[in-house]
Motif scaffolding. Structure first.
Motif, PDB file in Angstrom:
ATOM      1  N   PRO A  75       0.822  -1.211   0.000  1.00 55.15           N
ATOM      2  CA  PRO A  75       0.000   0.000   0.000  1.00 55.15           C
ATOM      3  C   PRO A  75       0.860   1.266   0.000  1.00 55.15           C
ATOM      4  CG  PRO A  75      -0.727  -1.547   1.691  1.00 55.15           C
ATOM      5  CD  PRO A  75       0.561  -2.069   1.157  1.00 55.15           C
ATOM      6  N   ALA A  76       2.025   1.208   0.635  1.00 53.78           N
ATOM      7  CA  ALA A  76       2.871   2.401   0.718  1.00 53.78           C
ATOM      8  C   ALA A  76       3.299   2.859  -0.672  1.00 53.78           C
ATOM      9  CB  ALA A  76       4.096   2.101   1.575  1.00 53.78           C
ATOM     10  N   LYS A  77       3.470   1.899  -1.587  1.00 55.17           N
ATOM     11  CA  LYS A  77       3.848   2.245  -2.950  1.00 55.17           C
ATOM     12  C   LYS A  77       2.635   2.290  -3.875  1.00 55.17           C
ATOM     13  CE  LYS A  77       8.286   0.153  -3.841  1.00 55.17           C
ATOM     14  NZ  LYS A  77       8.860  -1.181  -4.134  1.00 55.17           N
ATOM     15  N   GLY A  78       1.451   2.117  -3.300  1.00 55.59           N
ATOM     16  CA  GLY A  78       0.240   2.119  -4.124  1.00 55.59           C
ATOM     17  C   GLY A  78       0.080   0.855  -4.940  1.00 55.59           C
ATOM     18  N   GLY A 241     -12.515  -1.624 -14.422  1.00 58.80           N
ATOM     19  CA  GLY A 241     -11.966  -0.964 -13.253  1.00 58.80           C
ATOM     20  C   GLY A 241     -11.852  -1.843 -12.025  1.00 58.80           C
ATOM     21  N   ILE A 243     -10.330  -4.431  -9.548  1.00 55.05           N
ATOM     22  CA  ILE A 243      -8.951  -4.840  -9.318  1.00 55.05           C
ATOM     23  C   ILE A 243      -8.943  -6.333  -9.037  1.00 55.05           C
ATOM     24  CG2 ILE A 243      -6.834  -4.383  -8.037  1.00 55.05           C
ATOM     25  CD1 ILE A 243      -7.653  -1.792  -8.913  1.00 55.05           C
ATOM     26  N   ARG A 247      -5.234  -7.474 -13.083  1.00 56.52           N
ATOM     27  CA  ARG A 247      -5.115  -6.015 -13.040  1.00 56.52           C
ATOM     28  C   ARG A 247      -4.129  -5.604 -11.944  1.00 56.52           C
ATOM     29  NH1 ARG A 247      -7.427  -1.628 -15.824  1.00 56.52           N
ATOM     30  NH2 ARG A 247      -6.983  -3.156 -17.383  1.00 56.52           N
ATOM     31  N   GLN A 250      -0.889  -6.014 -13.358  1.00 55.32           N
ATOM     32  CA  GLN A 250      -0.621  -4.972 -14.343  1.00 55.32           C
ATOM     33  C   GLN A 250      -0.208  -3.677 -13.642  1.00 55.32           C
ATOM     34  OE1 GLN A 250      -4.007  -4.389 -16.830  1.00 55.32           O
ATOM     35  NE2 GLN A 250      -2.836  -3.515 -18.522  1.00 55.32           N
ATOM     36  N   ILE A 251      -0.874  -3.391 -12.523  1.00 52.59           N
ATOM     37  CA  ILE A 251      -0.512  -2.200 -11.747  1.00 52.59           C
ATOM     38  C   ILE A 251       0.923  -2.344 -11.256  1.00 52.59           C
ATOM     39  CG2 ILE A 251      -0.952  -0.947  -9.597  1.00 52.59           C
ATOM     40  CD1 ILE A 251      -3.936  -1.656  -9.981  1.00 52.59           C
ATOM     41  N   ALA A 253       3.227  -4.156 -12.643  1.00 50.81           N
ATOM     42  CA  ALA A 253       4.126  -4.053 -13.796  1.00 50.81           C
ATOM     43  C   ALA A 253       4.356  -2.601 -14.188  1.00 50.81           C
ATOM     44  CB  ALA A 253       3.557  -4.844 -14.966  1.00 50.81           C
ATOM     45  N   SER A 254       3.290  -1.811 -14.195  1.00 51.15           N
ATOM     46  CA  SER A 254       3.446  -0.441 -14.676  1.00 51.15           C
ATOM     47  C   SER A 254       4.108   0.462 -13.647  1.00 51.15           C
ATOM     48  CB  SER A 254       2.083   0.122 -15.081  1.00 51.15           C
ATOM     49  OG  SER A 254       1.252   0.184 -13.957  1.00 51.15           O
ATOM     50  N   THR A 255       4.039   0.046 -12.382  1.00 50.81           N
ATOM     51  CA  THR A 255       4.690   0.860 -11.354  1.00 50.81           C
ATOM     52  C   THR A 255       6.168   0.508 -11.238  1.00 50.81           C
ATOM     53  OG1 THR A 255       2.616   0.794 -10.150  1.00 50.81           O
ATOM     54  CG2 THR A 255       4.519   1.621  -8.954  1.00 50.81           C
ATOM     55  N   GLU A 256       6.446  -0.799 -11.223  1.00 50.52           N
ATOM     56  CA  GLU A 256       7.810  -1.263 -11.002  1.00 50.52           C
ATOM     57  C   GLU A 256       8.526  -1.599 -12.304  1.00 50.52           C
ATOM     58  OE1 GLU A 256       9.333  -1.905  -7.819  1.00 50.52           O
ATOM     59  OE2 GLU A 256       7.703  -0.653  -7.090  1.00 50.52           O
ATOM     60  N   PHE A 257       7.826  -1.549 -13.400  1.00 49.86           N
ATOM     61  CA  PHE A 257       8.370  -1.962 -14.698  1.00 49.86           C
ATOM     62  C   PHE A 257       8.914  -3.381 -14.617  1.00 49.86           C
ATOM     63  CE2 PHE A 257       9.228   2.249 -17.163  1.00 49.86           C
ATOM     64  CZ  PHE A 257       7.888   2.572 -16.995  1.00 49.86           C
TER      65      PHE A 257
ATOM     66  N   PHE C 100       1.967   1.369 -23.705  1.00 44.36           N
ATOM     67  CA  PHE C 100       2.752   1.682 -22.508  1.00 44.36           C
ATOM     68  C   PHE C 100       3.427   0.431 -21.954  1.00 44.36           C
ATOM     69  CE2 PHE C 100       2.648   2.117 -17.783  1.00 44.36           C
ATOM     70  CZ  PHE C 100       3.749   2.949 -17.690  1.00 44.36           C
ATOM     71  N   TYR C 104       8.445  -0.794 -21.698  1.00 45.05           N
ATOM     72  CA  TYR C 104       9.478  -1.094 -20.692  1.00 45.05           C
ATOM     73  C   TYR C 104       9.835  -2.576 -20.611  1.00 45.05           C
ATOM     74  CZ  TYR C 104       5.340  -2.147 -17.869  1.00 45.05           C
ATOM     75  OH  TYR C 104       4.161  -2.636 -17.415  1.00 45.05           O
ATOM     76  N   ARG C 124      11.249   2.472 -11.482  1.00 46.46           N
ATOM     77  CA  ARG C 124      11.245   2.268 -12.922  1.00 46.46           C
ATOM     78  C   ARG C 124      12.648   2.422 -13.501  1.00 46.46           C
ATOM     79  NH1 ARG C 124       5.831   5.685 -14.715  1.00 46.46           N
ATOM     80  NH2 ARG C 124       4.313   4.073 -14.176  1.00 46.46           N
ATOM     81  N   ILE C 167      -4.485   2.957 -15.707  1.00 51.78           N
ATOM     82  CA  ILE C 167      -3.401   2.164 -15.133  1.00 51.78           C
ATOM     83  C   ILE C 167      -2.038   2.791 -15.439  1.00 51.78           C
ATOM     84  CG2 ILE C 167      -3.167   0.655 -17.157  1.00 51.78           C
ATOM     85  CD1 ILE C 167      -2.892  -1.597 -14.884  1.00 51.78           C
ATOM     86  N   ASN C 176      -3.331   6.230  -4.383  1.00 56.51           N
ATOM     87  CA  ASN C 176      -3.025   5.138  -3.468  1.00 56.51           C
ATOM     88  C   ASN C 176      -1.970   5.499  -2.428  1.00 56.51           C
ATOM     89  OD1 ASN C 176      -4.885   3.298  -4.497  1.00 56.51           O
ATOM     90  ND2 ASN C 176      -3.505   2.688  -6.147  1.00 56.51           N
ATOM     91  N   ARG C 186     -10.683   2.240  -8.705  1.00 53.28           N
ATOM     92  CA  ARG C 186     -10.871   1.392  -9.877  1.00 53.28           C
ATOM     93  C   ARG C 186      -9.849   1.770 -10.936  1.00 53.28           C
ATOM     94  NH1 ARG C 186     -17.423   1.563  -9.546  1.00 53.28           N
ATOM     95  NH2 ARG C 186     -17.498   0.283  -7.665  1.00 53.28           N
ATOM     96  N   VAL C 187      -9.344   0.766 -11.634  1.00 55.34           N
ATOM     97  CA  VAL C 187      -8.229   0.995 -12.549  1.00 55.34           C
ATOM     98  C   VAL C 187      -8.632   0.614 -13.964  1.00 55.34           C
ATOM     99  CG1 VAL C 187      -5.843   0.466 -13.031  1.00 55.34           C
ATOM    100  CG2 VAL C 187      -6.647   0.517 -10.670  1.00 55.34           C
ATOM    101  N   TYR C 188      -8.578   1.576 -14.875  1.00 53.95           N
ATOM    102  CA  TYR C 188      -9.010   1.357 -16.254  1.00 53.95           C
ATOM    103  C   TYR C 188      -7.824   1.286 -17.190  1.00 53.95           C
ATOM    104  CZ  TYR C 188     -13.410   2.583 -14.113  1.00 53.95           C
ATOM    105  OH  TYR C 188     -14.503   2.587 -13.293  1.00 53.95           O
TER     106      TYR C 188
END
Lengths: 296, 243, 289
Positions: A75-78, A241, A243, A247, A250-251, A253-257, C100, C104, C124, C167, C176, C186-188
């Protein structure tokens, strides 16, 4: 020997497997199969180590630290938890499977009725199966998930994305399952129907007592196929939407690559589908044992 | 006339352009056994199926106990509950045990209490010598045994009329006897039966009336003696010579 | 309701401030620039062409009309300014569409850099290389005018709303990390879907960078008569987020692009671009997460 040598059986025929094929018989076969399995497995693993980009792929997909972090969330990193997300998938397909069974059966039944009164329903259900087997499920999810809320119809328009997802999955998969049921029902010989009706059983009693119990056996494998496919398609509900596991991955992946979260999600999905296939296999085996036991 | 069970008046039946029954008239009285003979495709099976409304007729009329089956108030399920039907290919329910096969009709069509019917079913099974096999599934039984179970399954409904559609045709020759013996037994105890058959000897034995059908036409009807010893029509004579 | 006027001057000031704070990366010398002009061709993914990636669809005011090659919008215009500084002709800038998620993934990249409002973060940066900041970004909330959040948005109240976002966006991370709502956001997959959810009342508010939010409220979420239906509830204080160009890890080209960005900052081009493409807003109330 008084026999005429030219008659037959000059030599005793050999009944053994040829020497060069003996590797594949008896205990050697087991050794050979273990060896070949390890070889293939080893080759696959080796690719990840030998390939020029192997190290970065391993880090990108199979980093234990990242896998754990995506599983638990942070949660700290979302970061959402993939492990918690899978429960959204689980309840969705549990509900959907029950709905799809009921709704699919209803459609199949309507399509197969012959009563004149039900003619319009028969046409509707035929159109239904044609329509929803043809439309990509993602579009159905969009139409339901963004369309129903936009209608502004109070209760109908104020549900969570997961509920709209369930509605969409039920709509689409009922069309498939209805066809599975119909094929199963058609696979029961016509004589069974004649025999049941000759006993004076009503059409619904015939369906319930004679046709469906026999259709179930042919229906289970394709039905299971559809269910496994539906379990995976619960991931598509994320587009609304919700989670769920993919998903959350995916969150991550997109945050930490890093894609390790996707691997975690895959493993979780496997953990769900494999027991289901095993369970069904056992069900079928148990049914056979029961039938054989009764013959003693 | 009150003992007329089944009454066919000029019945016609078409499948598309193919006329299978062409004005067949026939009466069946209580305790009577009528045998339908004729080549394959002569309309015997169709006639039986029309009698219990598995097929609809295109012309003429069929009455059961003086009630016309063309009457819109007729409930086909009630008609079939009063008529037993046995098929060439037995059509036992493979997912049910022998006993359950027999119980199905009485319990789910007649809504009788299961415990009441079980005793009757076991008595019927004893009659055909298959009591010990009550809990087996049909695929473990020989063809002759299966067909006898199928007959008993019909009898469990206590039908006023039994229709039998070439019930020995699918059987191994060595197994035909046991089925015919059961039918003889039923005939002697006064069961009303309409039997489509290729077994001429059997027909001669049990029938009160023999009916010869040719291409959907009722050519000749009479006692076994009349038909087998002194057929009036050329077609009948030729058929019997071949049979 | 506390409201802070953010005049254009303030934006300019902020840009200048960040230019000063990043002076280590900035203050490119003319010799550096000359070297870059001569080496750039050899460093490009496809020699002689500057291959620039972005997602599809792309959003105003960063791009205009979903057409990156038209030079309109902050990011599109910036790319052509960078090219100009490095002596790459306009016709030698080639745009490619890259989702996107694939921007990466490990391995060779098929572009020189990706520009798509990508937040530069330490996590990242482990797998890709970012350029220095080309825009310092603040987050603001967009909601329908009729929503309670427009008037009730104390830090405690903010936690009670249903948020939604695209997202991988800084806005989602902001929700968050800083708002920490009680109901999971919610994440789109796309911002358009998040907007659709906002319009149908599925979510109460979206967190986006202030320029995007302004565009949404003023031009995107409107009725048939172009009457605004949404509003920017307010802008959160800066948390040091900034956008960077995304390169393959350790791509040497990044150094020269940084030189170009520094040059553009020093000569006032960045400020001018900000004013031209992102300066549409006049006042946004301040919010506290």
């Amino acid at each position: 020997m008084s026999h005429d040598a030219s008659a037959n059986a000059l030599e005793t025929p050999t009944l053994f497997v040829p020497r060069r094929k003996q590797l594949f018989t008896g205990r050697r076969a087991i050794v050979a199969s273990v060896f070949s399995s390890l070889l293939i497995l080893g080759a696959i693993v080796a690719i990840f180590y030998v390939a020029p980009g192997g190290a970065s792929v391993r880090y990108f997909f199979f980093n234990p630290q990242q896998m754990w972090e995506s599983f638990t969330g942070n949660p700290a990193k979302g970061l959402s938890s993939v492990g918690a997300g899978i429960f959204t998938n689980i309840w969705m397909f549990c509900v959907c499977e029950v709905m799809v069974l009921l709704f699919g059966l209803l459609i199949a039944w309507v399509r197969m009725t012959t009563s004149a009164v039900l003619f319009p329903f028969r046409v509707l259900s035929t159109m239904y199966t044609d329509l929803f087997r043809g439309i990509p499920i993602l579009l159905v999810i969009f139409m339901v998930g963004f369309g129903l809320p936009a209608l502004g119809l109070g209760f109908i328009s104020s549900q969570s994305p997961a509920v709209y997802g369930c509605i969409s999955l039920t709509i689409t998969y009922s069309a498939y399952v209805a066809e599975v049921f119909r094929a199963g029902i058609n696979s029961v010989p016509n004589g069974q129907l004649l025999a049941a009706r000759s006993l004076g059983l009503s059409s619904s009693a015939t369906m319930k007592r004679v046709i469906l119990p026999q259709a179930v056996r042919t229906v289970i494998p394709p039905l299971l196929n559809d269910f496994i496919s539906m379990q995976k398609d619960t991931a598509l509900v994320s587009t609304l939407g919700a989670i769920e596991a993919t998903r959350a991955a995916q969150i991550y992946a997109s945050t930490e690559f890093n894609f390790s979260g996707y691997v975690v999600a895959s493993i979780l999905f496997l953990l769900l589908t494999i027991p289901m296939t095993r369970f069904t296999d056992r069900l079928i085996a148990k049914d056979r044992v029961k039938r054989l036991a009764a013959t003693r | 006339m009150s003992d007329v069970v089944l009454d066919l008046k000029s019945v016609t039946k078409r499948f598309d352009d193919n006329e299978v029954l062409r004005g067949v008239s026939l009466q069946l009285h209580r305790h009577e056994v009528v045998c339908l003979i004729g080549a394959s495709g002569s309309g015997k099976s169709t006639l039986l199926r029309c009698a219990n409304m598995l097929e609809t007729i295109d012309g003429g009329d069929i009455s059961l106990f003086g009630q016309s089956l063309s009457d819109p108030r007729i409930d086909p399920d009630l008609v079939r509950r009063n008529i037993g039907m046995v098929f060439q290919s037995y059509n036992l329910f493979p997912h049910l045990s022998v006993l359950e096969n027999i119980l199905l009709g009485p319990v789910f069509a007649l809504k009788r209490k299961r415990s009441d019917v079980v005793d009757e079913a076991m008595t019927l099974l004893a009659r055909i010598g298959l009591s010990e096999r009550a809990n087996e599934f049909p695929d473990r039984l020989s063809g002759g045994q299966q067909q006898r179970v199928a007959i008993v399954r019909s009898l469990a409904m206590q039908p006023a009329l039994l229709l039998l559609d070439e019930v020995t045709s699918a059987l191994d020759p060595t197994l035909i006897g046991e089925v015919l013996d059961l039918l003889r037994d039923l005939a002697h105890s006064g069961t009303t039966m309409l039997i489509a058959t290729h077994e001429m000897g059997f027909a001669k034995d049990v029938a009160n009336q023999v009916v010869y059908l040719d291409k959907g036409v009722l050519v000749e009807q009479g006692t076994p003696e009349q038909i087998f010893s002194n057929p009036q029509h050329e077609a009948t004579r030729k058929f019997l010579e071949r049979a | 309701m506390r409201s802070v006027r953010i005049a254009l001057a303030a934006v300019l000031g902020a840009s200048l401030l960040s230019a000063v704070s990043l002076s280590t990366a900035g203050a490119a010398s003319s010799t550096q620039l000359a070297t870059c002009k001569s080496t750039i061709t050899s460093q490009e993914f496809k020699k002689g062409t500057l291959t620039v990636a972005t997602d599809n669809p792309v959003y105003t005011p960063w791009f205009v009309d979903n057409k990156p090659s038209n030079g309109k919008g902050y990011e599109s215009a910036l790319v052509y300014e960078i090219a100009k500084v490095l002596g790459v002709s306009k016709s030698n800038v080639k745009w490619v569409s890259v989702p996107f998620d694939s921007s990466y993934t490990p391995g060779k990249k098929s572009f020189d850099f990706d520009i798509n409002e990508i937040s530069s973060t330490a996590e990242r940066a482990k797998v890709v290389t970012f350029s220095q900041s080309y825009y310092d970004v603040d987050q603001s909330l967009v909601a329908l005018k009729t929503n309670k959040i427009v008037t009730n948005h104390s830090p405690a109240e903010l936690k009670t709303y249903q948020y939604g976002d695209q997202i991988g966006t800084t806005g989602l991370a902001y929700i968050n990390k800083y708002i920490k709502p009680t109901k999971a956001a919610r994440v789109y997959s796309t911002l358009d879907q998040a907007v659709a959810a906002l319009q149908s009342g599925q979510i109460d508010a979206i967190a986006v960078d202030t320029p995007t939010g302004e565009y949404m409220a003023m031009a995107q979420i409107v009725d048939k008569n172009n009457k605004m239906l949404a509003t920017q509830v307010g802008q959160f204080p800066s948390v040091g987020e900034h956008y960077g160009l995304l390169f393959e890890k350790n791509n040497p080209l990044a150094a020269c692009i940084n030189v170009a960005i520094s040059t553009l900052r020093t000569n006032g081009t960045l400020s001018a671009l900000t004013k031209k493409w992102l300066g549409i807003y006049t006042s946004v109330p301040a919010l506290k997460p």
